[in-house]
Design an enzyme around this catalytic site. Sequence first.
Site, PDB file in Angstrom:
ATOM      1  N   GLN A   9      -0.255  29.121  48.227  1.00  0.00           N
ATOM      2  CA  GLN A   9      -0.524  28.318  49.423  1.00  0.00           C
ATOM      3  C   GLN A   9       0.117  27.093  49.308  1.00  0.00           C
ATOM      4  O   GLN A   9       0.451  26.447  48.231  1.00  0.00           O
ATOM      5  CB  GLN A   9      -1.834  27.953  49.492  1.00  0.00           C
ATOM      6  CG  GLN A   9      -2.408  27.680  50.850  1.00  0.00           C
ATOM      7  CD  GLN A   9      -4.025  27.951  50.957  1.00  0.00           C
ATOM      8  OE1 GLN A   9      -4.601  28.492  50.122  1.00  0.00           O
ATOM      9  NE2 GLN A   9      -4.497  26.964  51.840  1.00  0.00           N
ATOM     10  N   SER A  87      -1.652  31.407  41.892  1.00  0.00           N
ATOM     11  CA  SER A  87      -2.929  31.588  42.826  1.00  0.00           C
ATOM     12  C   SER A  87      -2.763  32.637  43.708  1.00  0.00           C
ATOM     13  O   SER A  87      -2.807  34.008  43.130  1.00  0.00           O
ATOM     14  CB  SER A  87      -3.099  30.174  43.275  1.00  0.00           C
ATOM     15  OG  SER A  87      -4.325  30.087  43.938  1.00  0.00           O
ATOM     16  N   LEU A  88      -2.623  32.530  44.984  1.00  0.00           N
ATOM     17  CA  LEU A  88      -2.702  33.536  46.103  1.00  0.00           C
ATOM     18  C   LEU A  88      -1.590  34.537  45.604  1.00  0.00           C
ATOM     19  O   LEU A  88      -1.756  35.672  46.041  1.00  0.00           O
ATOM     20  CB  LEU A  88      -2.489  32.820  47.334  1.00  0.00           C
ATOM     21  CG  LEU A  88      -1.722  33.795  48.404  1.00  0.00           C
ATOM     22  CD1 LEU A  88      -2.944  34.560  48.886  1.00  0.00           C
ATOM     23  CD2 LEU A  88      -1.322  32.914  49.614  1.00  0.00           C
ATOM     24  N   ARG A 112     -10.642  36.749  50.662  1.00  0.00           N
ATOM     25  CA  ARG A 112     -10.654  35.493  49.937  1.00  0.00           C
ATOM     26  C   ARG A 112     -10.529  34.485  50.743  1.00  0.00           C
ATOM     27  O   ARG A 112     -11.162  33.277  50.337  1.00  0.00           O
ATOM     28  CB  ARG A 112      -9.586  35.721  48.591  1.00  0.00           C
ATOM     29  CG  ARG A 112      -9.039  34.656  47.608  1.00  0.00           C
ATOM     30  CD  ARG A 112      -7.831  34.940  46.959  1.00  0.00           C
ATOM     31  NE  ARG A 112      -7.479  34.026  45.856  1.00  0.00           N
ATOM     32  CZ  ARG A 112      -6.625  33.114  45.910  1.00  0.00           C
ATOM     33  NH1 ARG A 112      -6.221  32.634  47.192  1.00  0.00           N
ATOM     34  NH2 ARG A 112      -6.560  32.449  45.003  1.00  0.00           N
ATOM     35  N   HIS A 197     -10.054  26.361  42.767  1.00  0.00           N
ATOM     36  CA  HIS A 197      -9.842  26.469  41.460  1.00  0.00           C
ATOM     37  C   HIS A 197     -10.721  25.547  40.562  1.00  0.00           C
ATOM     38  O   HIS A 197     -10.426  24.701  39.605  1.00  0.00           O
ATOM     39  CB  HIS A 197      -8.293  26.476  40.701  1.00  0.00           C
ATOM     40  CG  HIS A 197      -7.424  27.474  41.392  1.00  0.00           C
ATOM     41  ND1 HIS A 197      -7.657  28.894  41.031  1.00  0.00           N
ATOM     42  CD2 HIS A 197      -6.592  27.325  42.629  1.00  0.00           C
ATOM     43  CE1 HIS A 197      -6.662  29.400  41.858  1.00  0.00           C
ATOM     44  NE2 HIS A 197      -6.189  28.553  42.548  1.00  0.00           N
ATOM     45  N   GLN A 246     -10.247  33.974  38.433  1.00  0.00           N
ATOM     46  CA  GLN A 246      -9.120  32.827  39.007  1.00  0.00           C
ATOM     47  C   GLN A 246      -9.818  31.923  39.981  1.00  0.00           C
ATOM     48  O   GLN A 246      -9.190  30.831  40.160  1.00  0.00           O
ATOM     49  CB  GLN A 246      -7.778  33.755  39.721  1.00  0.00           C
ATOM     50  CG  GLN A 246      -6.836  32.940  39.928  1.00  0.00           C
ATOM     51  CD  GLN A 246      -6.055  33.282  41.064  1.00  0.00           C
ATOM     52  OE1 GLN A 246      -6.546  33.361  42.363  1.00  0.00           O
ATOM     53  NE2 GLN A 246      -4.971  34.020  41.095  1.00  0.00           N
TER      54      GLN A 246
END
Length: 295
Positions: A9, A87-88, A112, A197, A246
């Site tokens: 992102q 991440s993503l 998500r 996170h 995660q």
Amino acid sequence: MKAVIFPGQGSQFSGMGRELYEQHPEARSLMLQANDILGFSLTDIMFAGSDDDLRRTDVTQPAIFLHSVALAAVLPELRPAMVAGHSLGEFSALVAAKVLKFEDALRLVARRAQAMQAACQEQPGTMAAILGLDDDTTARICQEIAAEGDVVVAANYNCPGQLVVSGSQRGIERACEQLKAAGAKRALPLPVGGAFHSPLMQSAEAALAEAIARTTFSAGICPVYQNVDAAPHTDPDEIRENLVRQLTAPVRWTQSVQRMVQDGATEFVECGPGKVLQGLVKKIAPEAAVSSAAV
């Protein structure tokens, strides 16, 4: 050895993916399939949406995922020896490693994003970038503040001297003050919708875990270096567990790149919108070759 890496992102931009759609039938097919699965025209927003439209979590995450996977699909010569995503971006990496099918990964990305948006509303929070301070000092100060009752954690280990912290509004404000006092060159609040996170994402973690439990995962054709432990994985059960964790665990990007170099990576190719990861890799592993995937 070639490592292919996928952005997360923040890499979105208006017009993303349009050229792929117009010039490559395979990419167009994936994009039209994505519109059908999502139940709205994601491509309309990708090609002509405003910055505000593209910043919405429920749009940003599937848009970046779709751009990355469509680009990889038209570049069969990529042939990574290893993959990772920020991440993503880990979902894009899992498609590249054939752990997940495209349509299954897209549904998980959409779930998500929805779960993270809901968690942001339930437990408001924010993030800040800490520049020019060593990781250990940043993490220690976050732990000290958290021990006093305010939520704040080290969230993204992006590269040496650049760490993002995440938590409650008060926790982040206190962290920024104390980290600047400890020698950080800058402590910049980020324009994000929540405390990604961090423990404030626990409700999203639970929702994603349910969706992951219903999804088929296969053994990877190459190692996926996952965010939670910066280690290579091909086992479906391990990958599932790490993918759930995660959401509340830090993104160990610095450590992931270091481990990939240790395991033989000499070339990093960023596949997706933007060049954020290339800049990070240059700071983490300046001896490695770095480039963008291009058609």
